[in-house]
Design a protein around this motif. Structure first.
Motif, PDB file in Angstrom:
ATOM      1  N   UNK A 160       0.825  -1.213   0.000  1.00 23.38           N
ATOM      2  CA  UNK A 160       0.000   0.000   0.000  1.00 23.38           C
ATOM      3  C   UNK A 160       0.860   1.264   0.000  1.00 23.38           C
ATOM      4  N   UNK A 161       0.417   2.208  -0.782  1.00 22.58           N
ATOM      5  CA  UNK A 161       1.040   3.535  -0.779  1.00 22.58           C
ATOM      6  C   UNK A 161      -0.020   4.520  -0.301  1.00 22.58           C
ATOM      7  N   UNK A 162       0.313   5.280   0.756  1.00 21.83           N
ATOM      8  CA  UNK A 162      -0.644   6.261   1.291  1.00 21.83           C
ATOM      9  C   UNK A 162      -0.043   7.659   1.194  1.00 21.83           C
ATOM     10  N   UNK A 163      -0.741   8.531   0.472  1.00 26.70           N
ATOM     11  CA  UNK A 163      -0.261   9.909   0.307  1.00 26.70           C
ATOM     12  C   UNK A 163      -1.185  10.827   1.122  1.00 26.70           C
ATOM     13  N   UNK A 164      -0.692  11.292   2.257  1.00 26.50           N
ATOM     14  CA  UNK A 164      -1.495  12.152   3.139  1.00 26.50           C
ATOM     15  C   UNK A 164      -1.191  13.610   2.918  1.00 26.50           C
ATOM     16  N   UNK A 165      -1.831  14.455   3.726  1.00 25.07           N
ATOM     17  CA  UNK A 165      -1.613  15.897   3.613  1.00 25.07           C
ATOM     18  C   UNK A 165      -0.183  16.257   4.003  1.00 25.07           C
ATOM     19  N   UNK A 166       0.351  15.577   5.024  1.00 19.96           N
ATOM     20  CA  UNK A 166       1.680  15.934   5.545  1.00 19.96           C
ATOM     21  C   UNK A 166       2.737  14.859   5.295  1.00 19.96           C
ATOM     22  N   UNK A 222      -3.295   0.961   8.346  1.00 18.95           N
ATOM     23  CA  UNK A 222      -3.047   2.383   8.082  1.00 18.95           C
ATOM     24  C   UNK A 222      -3.629   3.221   9.216  1.00 18.95           C
ATOM     25  N   UNK A 223      -2.761   4.010   9.853  1.00 23.46           N
ATOM     26  CA  UNK A 223      -3.217   4.897  10.928  1.00 23.46           C
ATOM     27  C   UNK A 223      -2.640   6.292  10.697  1.00 23.46           C
ATOM     28  N   UNK A 224      -2.969   7.199  11.600  1.00 22.55           N
ATOM     29  CA  UNK A 224      -2.484   8.590  11.464  1.00 22.55           C
ATOM     30  C   UNK A 224      -1.792   9.005  12.750  1.00 22.55           C
ATOM     31  N   UNK A 255      -5.697  12.456  10.869  1.00 24.95           N
ATOM     32  CA  UNK A 255      -6.199  12.617   9.507  1.00 24.95           C
ATOM     33  C   UNK A 255      -5.173  13.139   8.498  1.00 24.95           C
ATOM     34  N   UNK A 256      -3.977  13.579   8.965  1.00 29.90           N
ATOM     35  CA  UNK A 256      -3.054  14.223   8.019  1.00 29.90           C
ATOM     36  C   UNK A 256      -1.766  13.435   7.766  1.00 29.90           C
ATOM     37  N   UNK A 257      -1.324  12.652   8.755  1.00 31.97           N
ATOM     38  CA  UNK A 257      -0.007  11.996   8.642  1.00 31.97           C
ATOM     39  C   UNK A 257      -0.144  10.469   8.712  1.00 31.97           C
ATOM     40  N   UNK A 258      -0.343   9.841   7.578  1.00 30.82           N
ATOM     41  CA  UNK A 258      -0.552   8.385   7.607  1.00 30.82           C
ATOM     42  C   UNK A 258       0.732   7.623   7.929  1.00 30.82           C
ATOM     43  N   UNK A 259       0.574   6.505   8.600  1.00 30.59           N
ATOM     44  CA  UNK A 259       1.698   5.572   8.804  1.00 30.59           C
ATOM     45  C   UNK A 259       1.130   4.165   8.986  1.00 30.59           C
ATOM     46  N   UNK A 260       2.007   3.201   8.824  1.00 26.90           N
ATOM     47  CA  UNK A 260       1.570   1.809   8.956  1.00 26.90           C
ATOM     48  C   UNK A 260       2.003   1.289  10.320  1.00 26.90           C
ATOM     49  N   UNK A 261       1.027   1.063  11.156  1.00 29.25           N
ATOM     50  CA  UNK A 261       1.309   0.716  12.555  1.00 29.25           C
ATOM     51  C   UNK A 261       1.788  -0.727  12.683  1.00 29.25           C
ATOM     52  N   UNK A 262       2.758  -0.896  13.561  1.00 30.00           N
ATOM     53  CA  UNK A 262       3.224  -2.230  13.953  1.00 30.00           C
ATOM     54  C   UNK A 262       3.747  -3.083  12.799  1.00 30.00           C
ATOM     55  N   UNK A 282      -9.855  21.140  10.147  1.00 27.76           N
ATOM     56  CA  UNK A 282     -10.041  21.226   8.694  1.00 27.76           C
ATOM     57  C   UNK A 282     -10.117  19.842   8.059  1.00 27.76           C
ATOM     58  N   UNK A 283     -10.693  19.806   6.862  1.00 30.98           N
ATOM     59  CA  UNK A 283     -10.780  18.533   6.125  1.00 30.98           C
ATOM     60  C   UNK A 283      -9.382  18.083   5.714  1.00 30.98           C
ATOM     61  N   UNK A 284      -9.235  16.787   5.541  1.00 30.13           N
ATOM     62  CA  UNK A 284      -7.934  16.263   5.096  1.00 30.13           C
ATOM     63  C   UNK A 284      -8.159  15.063   4.182  1.00 30.13           C
ATOM     64  N   UNK A 285      -7.347  15.011   3.126  1.00 26.63           N
ATOM     65  CA  UNK A 285      -7.477  13.895   2.169  1.00 26.63           C
ATOM     66  C   UNK A 285      -6.280  12.958   2.271  1.00 26.63           C
ATOM     67  N   UNK A 286      -6.583  11.685   2.060  1.00 27.06           N
ATOM     68  CA  UNK A 286      -5.507  10.705   1.899  1.00 27.06           C
ATOM     69  C   UNK A 286      -5.804   9.919   0.628  1.00 27.06           C
ATOM     70  N   UNK A 287      -4.783   9.800  -0.198  1.00 24.72           N
ATOM     71  CA  UNK A 287      -4.941   9.002  -1.424  1.00 24.72           C
ATOM     72  C   UNK A 287      -4.191   7.684  -1.222  1.00 24.72           C
ATOM     73  N   UNK A 288      -4.920   6.623  -1.339  1.00 24.20           N
ATOM     74  CA  UNK A 288      -4.332   5.309  -1.059  1.00 24.20           C
ATOM     75  C   UNK A 288      -4.346   4.464  -2.330  1.00 24.20           C
TER      76      UNK A 288
END
Lengths: 154, 438
Positions: free
Chosen positions: B135-141, B178-180, B186-193, B423-429
């Motif tokens: 998975x590739x997750x592109x977050x706001x930050x 996938x978590x933040x 909502x802005x900084x995605x990462x893959x937990x554990x 504010x709203x936040x988008x993540x593209x996965x």
């Protein structure tokens, strides 16, 4: 001129007749055979519905209460292909999807496919709820079995 | 047979030859006798002897003819038998070939290997699947990528007796959901554990008594019988193994729990061409083992239309430590016919001391060919909490090169909507996943 046209039309009709005739002759007939003690009866549509439910394991027993024991044939055999098309009304892909779902959700597996007609006939003869598919010519001579449904591969 | 026939024929010939020789000898001897004696009386005696010899010859001829006709009759019988024998031989040959084929098939599968036996089950089926995702997750930050899911699940089904069976799904999970990491998640995605030790989970383990199709009792751990996708549940079956938002995290109880430990009475009945099915269950959930939740589902399939309608309801307590009673009402509609599969589910909850939750998705899918399927899902979830509303649009293409493999490419646009002070936040996965099952 109209004589030539008449001749042409006649030739065309003869050729069409020959083509239709050969198509009819080429249609293979099959039968679903059940144990001789099976008392279920219905019209063709009813029989197809019941057989489909039992084969797909949506129902587990005949209306008489006997536990159903469906058998399939080899995947690419004419019997199985005709059965899928004319009785189940499903493509190979749809059937695979159906079994995948059942396997994963409840552990159900497809009916056992038997390649040998004689071995299948034995199974039907000795199990009250069993049924399987045969070419019509073979179906008429099965000891301990009887034809429940006839269908053509058309 | 030919040997026997030849011997018989030779005997007859020999007999005939001997009779002719006697007749010749007598005929040669007779004129000599006449010349020597010249006696009429002797002549008469000789004549009598000759007559007797001729009579004997005639009798012998008769015997030979009888023997020859018997021989011909036997020959005819044998010809008839020979005509039927090839059929018998051919049939026996055919049977031997069938048996050899059957033995060959069994030998090909078993060979010199050991045959596994179940201790006591009358039937045992083993299956399973491996599910892998990258998975590739592109977050706001932040942008993160991972091989974030490797699951191996073993399925075992055994028949214990005529009406009893057992089904177990044991999972071995290496999962990095996938978590933040930001405050509002909502802005900084990462893959937990990620790369954590394998977690094992007995996803399903139930025993079932089936009186008939209408009355079955399951007890143990079962899939909570609500909706469409939760019941289908397994990645090998699903177009999108991530499932809609209300079924995440997995396992969890955002709206209702994915699994229940308890008792589930269920069954189905055909009414004409239509099918009615029901579930009624009572049990506890992961995270709350001290409160019994109850629920049920009614579903009705309309014959050949491809439509199935479902109603779902449950009531219980979400927590074993706090008073968190809740009730869920839901409905689902499935349309599955020809190339179309269209799934829809909606749920609303009433929560003690908290705002109710709402979840809804619609997911049409179209089979482009037997192997390719395209789908879209609009997915809405409001958890009732501050910043708890999100919308997800998913677009996917799945490919089944063979029956046992499912390869998918899915894009998800996840929008956490604006809320008070957030504010709203988008993540593209972007996710590629494969499931192999056996």
């Amino acid at each position: 001129m109209h004589k030539i046209l008449k001749k042409f039309a006649l030739t065309l009709a003869t050729l069409a007749g020959m083509f239709i005739g050969s198509a009819i002759a080429q249609a293979d007939d099959f039968a679903v055979v059940v144990n001789a003690g099976n008392t279920y009866s219905a019209d063709d549509a009813g029989l197809k519905t019941q057989i489909k439910r039992l084969y797909l394991k949506e129902s587990s027993s005949w209306p008489s209460g006997d536990e159903a024991l469906p058998f399939g044939r080899a995947d690419d055999s004419p019997e199985q292909l005709a059965f899928m098309k004319n009785v189940l009304g499903m493509s190979a892909n749809e059937l695979e999807g159906h079994w995948l779902k059942l396997k994963q959700i409840s552990g159900e597996t497809p009916p056992r496919a038997i390649g040998s007609g004689r071995i299948l006939a034995r199974q039907i003869g000795k199990n009250p709820g069993a049924f399987g598919i045969f070419p019509l010519a073979d179906a008429q001579t099965i000891e301990g079995g009887k034809i429940l449904l006839q269908f053509s591969d058309q | 047979m030919k040997k026997y026939h030849g011997r018989f024929s030779r005997t007859g010939k020999r007999f005939a030859t001997s009779a002719t020789a006697i007749a010749l000898a007598l005929s040669l001897y007779a004129p000599g006798a006449l010349a020597d004696s010249g006696d009429d009386e002797a002549m008469a005696k000789m004549q009598q002897k000759l007559d007797a010899a001729l009579a004997a010859i005639a009798q012998l001829n008769g015997t030979v003819k009888t023997l020859q006709s018997e021989l011909a009759a036997q020959k005819s019988k044998m010809t008839k038998a020979a005509a039927t024998d090839p059929e018998m031989v051919a049939e026996l040959d055919e049977r031997v070939v069938e048996l050899e084929n059957a033995v060959d098939t069994i030998d090909g599968r078993v060979g010199s290997r050991a045959v596994a036996n179940a201790f006591d089950a009358t039937k045992l089926d083993i299956g399973g699947f491996v599910d892998i995702a990258t998975t590739l997750a592109i977050g706001e930050d932040k942008t993160e990528a991972s091989f974030n899911r490797e699951v191996f699940e073993l399925l075992l089904k055994s028949k214990l007796g005529k009406d009893w069976e057992l089904f177990v799904a044991q999972a071995f999970i290496r999962n990095a959901p996938l978590k933040y990491s930001d405050v509002n998640a909502r802005r900084s995605p990462f893959f937990a554990n990620n790369n954590s030790p394998v977690v094992t989970d007995t996803v399903i383990a139930w025993a079932q008594y089936a009186k008939n199709d209408m009355f079955k009792v399951q007890f143990g751990r079962f899939i909570t019988p609500h909706g469409i996708i939760n019941i289908e549940h397994f990645p090998a079956v699903l177009l999108d193994p991530e499932q809609p938002q209300f079924l995440r995290p997995f396992p969890g109880q955002t709206i209702f729990a994915n699994f229940t430990d308890g008792l589930n009475i269920h069954g189905s009945k055909f009414i004409g061409k239509n099918k009615f099915s029901y579930n009624a269950y009572a049990g506890t959930w992961a995270g709350n083992s001290t409160n019994i939740n109850v629920g049920g589902r009614l579903a009705y399939s309309l014959g050949d239309s491809g439509l199935t309608f479902g109603l779902n309801g449950t009531y219980g307590d979400r927590s074993s430590t706090a008073n968190a009673n809740f009730a869920v009402l839901g409905a689902d509609v499935l349309y599955q016919k020809g190339r179309w599969i269209w799934k829809n589910e909606v749920y609303v909850t009433d929560e003690d001391g908290a705002k109710g939750k709402v979840a809804f998705y619609t997911m049409p899918a179209y089979k482009l060919t037997n192997k390719w399927t395209a789908f879209y899902r609009f997915d809405y979830l409001d958890t009732g909490k501050l910043g708890g509303e999100s919308i997800e649009n998913a677009l996917g293409l799945t490919f089944r090169p063979i029956y046992n493999a499912h390869i998918r490419g899915i894009y998800r646009w996840h929008r956490a909507t604006k809320d008070t002070g957030i504010p709203a936040a988008d993540t593209h996965v972007f996710q590629l996943s494969t499931t192999f099952n056996f």
